[in-house]
Motif scaffolding. Structure first.
Motif: not given
Length: 511
Positions: A236-260
């Motif tokens: 369960t943790l592996s599925i959650i971390s994979f989905i969350a980190l994939c969304y994080l990468i996509i989200w941060e690369l499209t943000r003007k002021d990313p948190i990372v």
């Protein structure tokens, strides 16, 4: 801070000492707590498995906060953030020592890990920002010296404290160090705060980061204990971390002021430096974990003596890191790092020739030489990683690279322990196949044991214990051998970096 003149003289020396003590306290606290877990678990009336949450809770919160360092520094200022983090780290250390039960201790360890995250990269960026341009590499060497030596001597100090005093003192010893670091860092950096900006909070990115990194870190810490993907929790943790980190990468690369700021990976040297440091630290930390584990479980060493056998690897980094940092820019840093990897590879192959009757001196000789490898690969790679970056991006870059370095250590711990157990099972099964009446050596051994008064069942028990001991030896040698070839591979990777390697410059590097 970029417009201010660099510090000199006694003020610069005092700053170096105060920042170094702060980071030393931080990295020491990670390893010093590890050896005290059995004692802590016993005193708090919990099982050793429950006691390991003292380590996991700290690691999870620290891993989450490390990539946030750049955003926090831009919003609140590097000096202010370091001082607050160090002060809170000291306070939470005292609260950890005062904890009356496991729940309290875990809660305060979560807080301690969270405030420890920014301390690591900010200690680097503040040193670099206040040293003259020609001495920035020397500052990097100073930082490496404290960051590398702390985890090596932590187990020795932790074992000594728990044996002679009580476990709360592994946290109480942070009080004088923390007070000194906060007071004298504040004095030396008075009026030298970095520029701040009211950057908007990226709440979605923050939530994805917490879920993704938190799940991944728990997965790595508990995976081996729960038999990895045979456990529903790990799956369960592996599925959650994979989905969350994939969304994080996509989200941060499209943000003007990313948190990372993931756009740092567009910089060639940052990518090569971070990848190389991460893989190098993964293999290095795998050896740091397996070597004393083998000595304690199979060779009859106490925790203190196992720590003393491992400690020589920190001698040369302590002595040479500042000098390597000072003079390494006279050479191509890729060549310096390559020499470091060669030393690491050769000493790994050297250790792959150990045997069950190996003496203490034979154990420490390759460990001592390996310290040269640490000095020659860690220091130049940090400079390569931040080369070509504008000063205002250095804290962000160091936060992200340190996150991957520590994540590499977590992967190294999990992979090495799992590989150690599974290779032992493999070697054990192969050796057991040789115990039969068609093997003359096997028959002679069993007959000899019978002549000494052992019964049939006792004979098998003695032989099985010997096979198990040999199997763990062979498994340990496998890890040393694999480590050597990984460092050979890293010799090639590091040459993907592109000169010039000037720290904290405004040079625009090619992608």
């Amino acid at each position: 801070m970029a417009e201010l003149t660099c510090l000199t003289g006694s003020r610069l020396i005092l700053l170096t000492i105060s920042l170094s003590l702060g980071i030393f306290m931080n990295v020491l606290d990670v390893s010093i707590a590890n050896v005290a877990i059995p004692t802590i678990a016993g005193n708090l009336a919990v099982s050793p498995d429950e006691g390991t949450w003292v380590i996991t809770s700290f690691a999870v919160s620290q891993a989450i906060m490390l990539p946030l360092t750049g955003w926090l520094a831009r919003r609140f200022g590097e000096v202010r953030l370091f001082l607050v983090s160090t002060a809170l780290f000291t306070i939470t250390s005292i609260l950890c020592g005062l904890s009356m039960n496991l729940s309290m201790l875990i809660f305060f360890r979560v807080l301690q890990g969270a405030v420890s995250g920014p301390m690591i990269p900010l200690s680097q960026s503040l040193l670099l920002a206040n040293y003259p341009e020609e001495k920035k590499s020397f500052a990097t060497g100073i930082w490496v010296m404290t960051a590398v030596v702390g985890p090596i001597f932590g187990p020795i100090l932790g074992g000594w404290i728990t044996d002679n005093y009580s476990w709360p003192w592994i946290f109480y010893i942070n009080l004088p160090v923390g007070i000194f670091s906060v007071i004298f860092t504040a004095i030396t950096l008075s009026g030298r705060e970095t520029t701040t900006s009211k950057t908007p909070v990226d709440y979605i990115g923050l939530i994805l980061l917490i879920i993704g990194i938190g799940s991944l870190q728990i997965l790595l810490d508990k995976g081996n204990d729960l038999d990895w993907f045979h456990s529903n929790l790990i799956l369960t943790l592996s599925i959650i971390s994979f989905i969350a980190l994939c969304y994080l990468i996509i989200w941060e690369l499209t943000r003007k002021d990313p948190i990372v700021d993931l756009t740092l990976f567009k910089k060639r040297n940052f990518s090569i430096g971070t990848i190389t440091i991460t893989l190098g630290f993964l293999v290095y930390f795998a050896n740091v974990v397996i070597f004393p584990l083998w000595l304690q479980t199979q060779m009859g060493y106490t925790a203190t003596w196992a720590g003393l056998a491992a400690a020589p690897v920190g001698v040369l980094p302590f002595l040479l890191s500042p000098f390597v940092g000072r003079y390494m820019n006279l050479f191509d840093l890729r060549k310096v790092a390559t020499i470091g990897f060669i030393v690491f590879a050769l000493t790994s192959f050297w250790q792959s020739n150990f045997y069950t009757d190996v003496g203490f001196q034979q154990l420490i000789e390759p460990r001592f030489v390996q310290g040269l490898g640490i000095t020659l690969f860690f220091t130049p790679l940090i400079t390569i990683t931040i080369s070509g970056l504008a000063p205002e991006r250095v804290a962000n870059a160091l936060g992200l690279s340190n996150f991957f370095r520590i994540l590499g250590g977590s992967f190294g711990t999990s992979i090495s322990v799992t590989l150690w157990d599974r290779r032992e099972a493999f070697h054990h099964s192969r050796l057991v196949e040789q115990v039969n009446h068609f093997n003359s050596i096997s028959d002679q051994t069993l007959n000899h044991l019978e002549s000494l008064g052992f019964s049939g069942i006792q004979n098998i028990g003695v032989v099985d214990a010997t096979i198990t001991n040999q199997s763990f030896l062979l498994s340990t040698l496998d890890i040393f051998w694999i480590s050597g070839w990984v460092f050979v591979f890293l010799m090639i990777i590091v040459w993907g970096a592109k000169p010039p390697f000037k720290p904290s410059s405004n040079i625009s590097m090619g992608d």
